[in-house]
Design a protein around this motif. Structure first.
Motif, short mmCIF file in Angstrom:
data_model
loop_
_atom_site.label_atom_id
_atom_site.label_comp_id
_atom_site.label_asym_id
_atom_site.label_seq_id
_atom_site.Cartn_x
_atom_site.Cartn_y
_atom_site.Cartn_z
N GLY A 204 26.78 -44.37 -0.24
CA GLY A 204 25.68 -43.68 -0.89
C GLY A 204 25.47 -44.19 -2.29
O GLY A 204 26.30 -44.93 -2.84
N TYR A 205 24.35 -43.78 -2.87
CA TYR A 205 24.00 -44.18 -4.21
C TYR A 205 23.90 -42.95 -5.10
O TYR A 205 23.38 -41.92 -4.69
N SER A 206 24.41 -43.05 -6.33
CA SER A 206 24.31 -41.98 -7.30
C SER A 206 25.01 -40.72 -6.77
O SER A 206 26.20 -40.78 -6.46
N ALA A 207 24.30 -39.61 -6.62
CA ALA A 207 24.93 -38.42 -6.05
C ALA A 207 25.39 -38.68 -4.62
O ALA A 207 26.31 -38.03 -4.13
N GLY A 208 24.74 -39.64 -3.94
CA GLY A 208 25.21 -40.04 -2.62
C GLY A 208 26.55 -40.73 -2.69
O GLY A 208 27.38 -40.61 -1.78
N SER A 209 26.80 -41.46 -3.78
CA SER A 209 28.10 -42.09 -4.01
C SER A 209 29.15 -41.03 -4.34
O SER A 209 30.28 -41.09 -3.84
N HIS A 210 28.79 -40.08 -5.19
CA HIS A 210 29.69 -38.96 -5.48
C HIS A 210 30.02 -38.20 -4.20
O HIS A 210 31.18 -37.83 -3.96
N SER A 211 29.02 -37.99 -3.36
CA SER A 211 29.24 -37.35 -2.06
C SER A 211 30.16 -38.20 -1.19
O SER A 211 31.02 -37.67 -0.46
N THR A 212 29.97 -39.51 -1.24
CA THR A 212 30.83 -40.41 -0.46
C THR A 212 32.28 -40.24 -0.86
O THR A 212 33.17 -40.22 0.01
N PHE A 213 32.55 -40.11 -2.16
CA PHE A 213 33.92 -39.87 -2.59
C PHE A 213 34.47 -38.60 -1.95
O PHE A 213 35.59 -38.59 -1.42
N HIS A 214 33.69 -37.53 -1.97
CA HIS A 214 34.19 -36.26 -1.42
C HIS A 214 34.31 -36.32 0.11
O HIS A 214 35.23 -35.71 0.68
N GLN A 215 33.43 -37.06 0.76
CA GLN A 215 33.56 -37.22 2.21
C GLN A 215 34.79 -38.06 2.55
O GLN A 215 35.50 -37.77 3.52
N TYR A 218 37.83 -35.86 1.99
CA TYR A 218 38.00 -34.91 3.09
C TYR A 218 38.55 -35.62 4.32
O TYR A 218 39.48 -35.13 4.97
N ASP A 219 37.99 -36.79 4.62
CA ASP A 219 38.43 -37.53 5.81
C ASP A 219 39.88 -37.96 5.69
O ASP A 219 40.61 -37.98 6.68
N LEU A 220 40.32 -38.29 4.48
CA LEU A 220 41.72 -38.66 4.28
C LEU A 220 42.66 -37.47 4.46
O LEU A 220 43.86 -37.66 4.64
N GLY A 221 42.10 -36.27 4.41
CA GLY A 221 42.92 -35.08 4.57
C GLY A 221 43.01 -34.55 5.99
O GLY A 221 43.75 -33.58 6.24
N VAL A 222 42.27 -35.15 6.94
CA VAL A 222 42.33 -34.68 8.33
C VAL A 222 43.33 -35.55 9.10
O VAL A 222 43.67 -36.66 8.68
N PRO A 223 43.84 -35.06 10.23
CA PRO A 223 44.76 -35.88 11.05
C PRO A 223 44.11 -37.19 11.47
O PRO A 223 42.87 -37.28 11.58
N ASP A 224 44.92 -38.20 11.71
CA ASP A 224 44.40 -39.53 12.05
C ASP A 224 43.44 -39.49 13.23
O ASP A 224 42.43 -40.20 13.23
N GLU A 225 43.73 -38.66 14.21
CA GLU A 225 42.90 -38.66 15.41
C GLU A 225 41.51 -38.06 15.14
O GLU A 225 40.59 -38.22 15.95
N LYS A 226 41.34 -37.36 14.01
CA LYS A 226 40.04 -36.79 13.67
C LYS A 226 39.34 -37.56 12.55
O LYS A 226 38.24 -37.20 12.16
N SER A 227 39.98 -38.60 12.05
CA SER A 227 39.37 -39.37 10.97
C SER A 227 38.26 -40.25 11.52
O SER A 227 38.30 -40.70 12.66
N ILE A 228 37.25 -40.49 10.70
CA ILE A 228 36.06 -41.23 11.11
C ILE A 228 35.83 -42.46 10.25
O ILE A 228 35.46 -43.52 10.74
N VAL A 229 36.06 -42.34 8.96
CA VAL A 229 35.66 -43.35 7.99
C VAL A 229 36.59 -44.57 8.05
O VAL A 229 37.82 -44.44 8.00
N LYS A 230 35.97 -45.74 8.12
CA LYS A 230 36.72 -47.00 8.09
C LYS A 230 36.58 -47.72 6.75
O LYS A 230 37.47 -48.46 6.34
N ARG A 231 35.45 -47.55 6.08
CA ARG A 231 35.19 -48.17 4.78
C ARG A 231 34.25 -47.27 3.99
O ARG A 231 33.61 -46.39 4.56
N ALA A 232 34.15 -47.52 2.68
CA ALA A 232 33.28 -46.70 1.84
C ALA A 232 32.56 -47.55 0.80
O ALA A 232 33.13 -48.50 0.26
N LEU A 233 31.31 -47.18 0.54
CA LEU A 233 30.48 -47.79 -0.50
C LEU A 233 30.16 -46.73 -1.54
O LEU A 233 29.44 -45.78 -1.25
N MET A 234 30.71 -46.88 -2.74
CA MET A 234 30.41 -45.94 -3.83
C MET A 234 29.62 -46.70 -4.88
O MET A 234 30.19 -47.38 -5.73
N LEU A 235 28.29 -46.59 -4.81
CA LEU A 235 27.41 -47.36 -5.66
C LEU A 235 26.86 -46.49 -6.79
O LEU A 235 26.18 -45.51 -6.56
#
Length: 534
Positions: A204-215, A218-235
């Motif tokens: 995401g960009y701007s607040a979308g990037s801030h949101s990306t951090f929080h997403q 959150y994803d890093l806090g769920v069990p591996d089998e429920k994780s979704i994110v493989k990479r992140a763009l914080m622009l």
């Protein structure tokens, strides 16, 4: 958006049948496929205002073969203030997404997927603002892009401890919960569009990037089998501070009630009934006259963990990223502050600047920042007025300095090989259509680089430069391939200079950024106090 298009039907298996568009060139060559306004959750309206988003039921169908659901428009625009102070948007039912799909034969495992979160300070913006026809048709970046709408401003981030304690139907951070549901929808359904559900990048960009951090957090806090994110763009945005506490949000909540003439001594259930009974415009117009007029995330212990930013400092965040191999691109523009200074700027005084910062940040953080930046309460050299000073300090905290604190901690704790940093000092000519030329490489101008001009066009001379500087690496990143970034160590920055040259250089602002990170850390604004136990 419908000009130069033809209907594009698609079978979504158990979700039914839909019809989107295939965009065409002037010579009728297919550019890409597009589906606009596909629901990913049930409408959050009426009694569901300020509740967690609800998933589509298993029996939900978008349409039938004989009567497919037609998604050729866009996402509902959440009610929001615009920079002129007017209320725009009239769709609290904004839990839909736009899906962009490349043409041609998909890879064996499916197209890579980017879930892209739009910006707007978490107060305004729309998923309908991005146009990816040029990128998907002219570059090698053949990916499916999912752009969700989500609840903004007070519809997405109103919080109150009394509502949480007495009303189970009221939740904080519902805007972030919306984004998470959209991410889960993409994970569960993107294969029907030809996407690879095991290869999802969030960005995401701007607040979308801030949101990306929080997403990502959150994803890093769920069990591996429920994780979704493989990479992140914080622009052009960083992690920000640890959000305000739920208790501190009560002050803002009571201010809103007072503006709406809702008695503070009513039971919580009656307050909520009155709030849910008011139309969106009334609520927003009241919020725009508040001291605490910015509605942002709070530390609720549910979506936003307590001590979240401490996880960056103590290595927990880095270790989780390393264990899952999650790579991150993050960076900035040269002159972010020009655009940042335009959003609800303060009056031209020291005290007004402090009041404006309090609308976003905890009071202890505001006081520490004001003492550091303006020790004698005078306008610093290089700032023409206090509005200019606001743009600069706001950009430092949202982007420049806290991004550096985060990167430094990740590198220190062993995640350096996962980090790719950039800086933009060049802007495309098409940016003159949207941004004052005298602002230079300000906030948002680099979207022409990442999205290949967007709705505008790069010149023939600019395209090879953009491709060489960043777009080829963006393609590799989204595919999960190795990047040719060129930096010698992870704290270096890949910079696109104003001359069009690419330089991998040391970070001249790192020391200053770490100093501000430590100041905020000392007052507990990056998580818990320095000596507190997790």
């Amino acid at each position: 958006m419908k000009k130069g298009s033809t209907p594009y039907p698609l079978d979504l298996s158990f979700r039914g049948f839909i019809e989107g568009l295939t965009f065409l060139s002037a010579t009728s060559t297919p550019l890409c496929h597009y589906f606009g306004g596909i629901p990913y959750g049930l409408p959050p309206v009426g009694p569901f205002r300020w509740q967690k988003p609800r998933s589509l039921p298993k029996c939900y169908r978008y349409g039938t073969r004989a009567n497919p659901g037609r998604f050729t428009g866009g996402v509902g625009v959440c009610p929001q203030p615009n920079p002129e102070g007017d209320v725009v948007g009239d769709e609290e039912d904004c839990l839909q997404c736009n899906v962009w799909v490349p043409v041609g034969e998909r890879p064996m495992r499916g197209w890579p997927v980017l879930v892209w979160i739009h910006g707007g300070f978490l107060q305004f913006g729309s998923a309908n603002e991005d146009d990816l026809r040029n990128m998907l048709s002219e570059t090698e970046c053949k990916v499916i892009v999912v752009v969700p709408g989500y609840r903004l401003n007070l519809f997405g981030f109103l919080a109150s401890p009394e509502m949480h304690s007495e009303e189970k139907g009221f939740e904080a951070n519902v805007g972030f919960w919306d984004q998470r549901l959209a991410l889960e929808w993409a994970w569960q359904n993107i294969s029907y569009f030809g996407g690879d559900a095991s290869n999802i990048t969030i960005g995401g960009y701007s607040a979308g990037s801030h949101s990306t951090f929080h997403q990502l957090a959150y994803d890093l806090g769920v069990p591996d089998e429920k994780s979704i994110v493989k990479r992140a763009l914080m622009l052009s945005n960083g992690p920000g501070m640890q959000p305000k506490s739920l208790d501190s949000a009560q002050t803002q909540f009571e201010e809103l009630l007072s503006k709406l003439d809702i008695p503070l001594d009513l039971p919580a259930s009656e307050k909520l009934v009155k709030l849910r009974g008011m139309d969106a415009k009334t609520l927003l117009e009241a919020s725009m006259h508040m001291k605490y007029h910015q509605f942002r995330a709070v530390t609720d212990g549910s979506f936003v963990r307590r001590g979240l930013l401490n996880e960056i400092d103590n290595g927990v965040f880095a270790k989780r990223m390393v264990r899952r191999g999650i790579k991150l691109i993050m960076g900035e523009c040269e002159a972010e502050h020009f655009v940042y200074g335009q959003w609800r700027p303060p009056q031209n005084s020291f005290d007004s600047l402090l009041t404006r910062l309090e609308a976003d940040y905890p009071l202890t953080a505001c006081e520490a920042l004001m003492k550091y930046y303006y020790p004698d309460q005078k306008l610093p050299a290089g700032c023409k007025d206090w509005q200019d000073a606001f743009g600069r300090i706001y950009a430092d905290i949202q982007i420049h300095h806290l991004e550096r604190g985060m990167v430094n901690a990740l590198v220190h704790h062993g995640a350096g090989d996962l980090i790719y940093r950039y800086r933009m000092e060049w802007r495309a000519k098409c940016c003159d259509n949207m941004w004052f030329k005298g602002w230079g490489v300000t906030h948002g101008t680099d979207m022409a680089i990442w999205f290949w001009g967007g709705e505008h066009r790069l010149t023939a001379k600019e395209k090879p430069l953009v491709k060489r500087a960043f777009h080829s690496n963006l393609t590799k990143f989204l595919k999960g391939e190795e990047l040719d970034w060129g930096t010698e160590h992870p704290l270096q920055i890949r910079t696109l200079k104003s001359t069009g040259t690419i330089v991998c250089e040391e970070d001249s602002r790192l020391e200053e950024g770490l100093k501000v990170w430590e100041i905020l850390k000392s007052v507990g604004s990056t998580g818990l106090p320095r000596n507190a136990k997790l």
